[in-house]
Write an enzyme that holds these catalytic residues in place. Structure first.
Site, mmCIF file in Angstrom:
data_model
loop_
_atom_site.group_PDB
_atom_site.id
_atom_site.type_symbol
_atom_site.label_atom_id
_atom_site.label_comp_id
_atom_site.label_asym_id
_atom_site.label_seq_id
_atom_site.Cartn_x
_atom_site.Cartn_y
_atom_site.Cartn_z
ATOM 1 N N ASP A 48 -28.699 -29.842 26.103
ATOM 2 C CA ASP A 48 -29.994 -29.944 25.420
ATOM 3 C C ASP A 48 -29.743 -29.959 23.921
ATOM 4 O OD1 ASP A 48 -32.776 -30.133 25.285
ATOM 5 O OD2 ASP A 48 -33.047 -27.964 25.195
ATOM 6 N N ASP B 126 -28.157 -21.774 22.229
ATOM 7 C CA ASP B 126 -28.934 -22.010 23.448
ATOM 8 C C ASP B 126 -28.289 -23.019 24.399
ATOM 9 O OD1 ASP B 126 -30.836 -21.837 25.357
ATOM 10 O OD2 ASP B 126 -32.427 -22.826 24.223
#
Length: 331
Positions: A206, A222
């Site tokens: 991502d 993340d």
């Protein structure tokens, strides 16, 4: 039924951190996150830490620990990835089950706080550094495979998303014929255009600008969506949206990348299929999370006819984009 996160009170959050042996000072800041719940928590006589409370039932313990191990491997290779803090020999902690039989306790992880600002993607030096850094990450990502995390696929991100939306009546009746025919056509086209030779490696998954903090160098945060997939998945979201500058940006990013790792130019044919997968998956992700009150508050427009009209328009634009040639790059 009350959503599990409804029981996540400030006191409960602080108790989680205290249970690891750290001593909180009661300073608590809620950070922007929807899939999980994330907080900055003050620690006595030390720097604050970042607490991630995992969404129940999304990942297995094994899948979370694979993500943690990947992040730690990259950190040990002197790549700036914000890896979880190991406390008492583990990075994944389990809250003691509550008295309520249905509340088995949350799973959580602590991270160091990392400051920074979004990368300036219109700057040549920034793109070169990002290309070099991602190539080094991918060199380590290619050394082994995930065993408990998914792979990037049309089946999981498009077909299953489409099926979920249709079976749960999310598409307004007047837009249903358009969505059904268009989504079917897009899936068929993506299957035809998928590069079967693309090599799957462990990825950030991502890698958009919001997951990169810049302070003298890029700091990647993340890895919750770390996945097996083609290298280009970690690259295409970093290219500015301005059509005029896309080709030049790709050239610079891949020049940096190629200093440390060969890039298969055939993967450029996956850019628009990957973008289409993201668009289709995003709508189903919102629908699957709609029982979470935070989603209704953050995305109040989601269940409106206007949203679905715009979603279908985006899919039509992707239908046209799938017929466009990929960027022309010389390495």
């Amino acid at each position: 039924m009350q959503h599990p996160y409804a029981s996540l009170t400030p006191e409960r959050v602080l108790n989680m951190v205290d249970s690891t042996g750290l001593i909180t000072d009661a300073r608590l800041l809620v950070l922007n996150s929807y899939e999980n719940r994330v907080y900055q928590v003050g620690i006595e006589d030390s720097q604050p830490v970042i607490l991630k409370v995992y969404r129940p039932h999304r990942w297995s313990d094994e899948a979370i620990l694979e993500e943690h191990a990947f992040a730690q491997t990259l950190t040990e290779a002197e790549l700036s990835v914000v890896a979880p803090i190991s406390i008492q020999g583990t990075t994944l902690h389990h809250e003691t089950p509550r008295d309520d039989e249905e509340d088995l306790g949350f799973r959580f992880t602590l991270f160091p706080r990392q400051g920074g600002y979004p990368p300036e993607l219109d700057q040549e030096d920034t793109l070169l550094v990002l290309g070099r850094t991602l190539a080094r990450m991918h060199n380590h990502g290619a050394l082994t495979e995930f065993n408990h995390r998914p792979s990037m696929s049309i089946e999981r991100m498009a077909i299953e998303s489409r099926t979920f939306l249709l079976e749960n009546n999310w598409i307004p009746t007047e837009l249903l014929p358009a969505y059904e025919s268009l989504s079917t056509e897009l899936i068929d086209l993506m299957q035809q255009r998928w590069v079967s030779s693309a090599h799957s490696i462990r990825l950030h998954g991502d890698c958009h600008p919001g997951n990169i903090l810049w302070r003298d160098e890029p700091h990647f945060v993340d890895l919750d969506d770390a996945i097996m997939g083609p290298a280009v998945q970690d690259l295409w979201m970093l290219i500015p949206g301005d059509e005029e500058s896309k080709g030049q940006a790709w050239q610079i990013l891949l020049e940096g990348y190629s200093e440390f790792r060969d890039f298969d130019l055939n993967e450029l044919n996956l850019i628009e299929p990957l973008r289409t997968l993201r668009i289709m998956h995003y709508s189903a992700w919102l629908a699957r999370r709609w029982e979470d009150p935070a989603f209704k508050q953050a995305f109040p427009w989601f269940d409106s006819i206007r949203y679905w009209s715009e979603h279908i328009l985006s899919l039509r634009e992707q239908r046209a984009a799938l017929d466009e040639p990929p960027p022309r790059i010389w390495l």
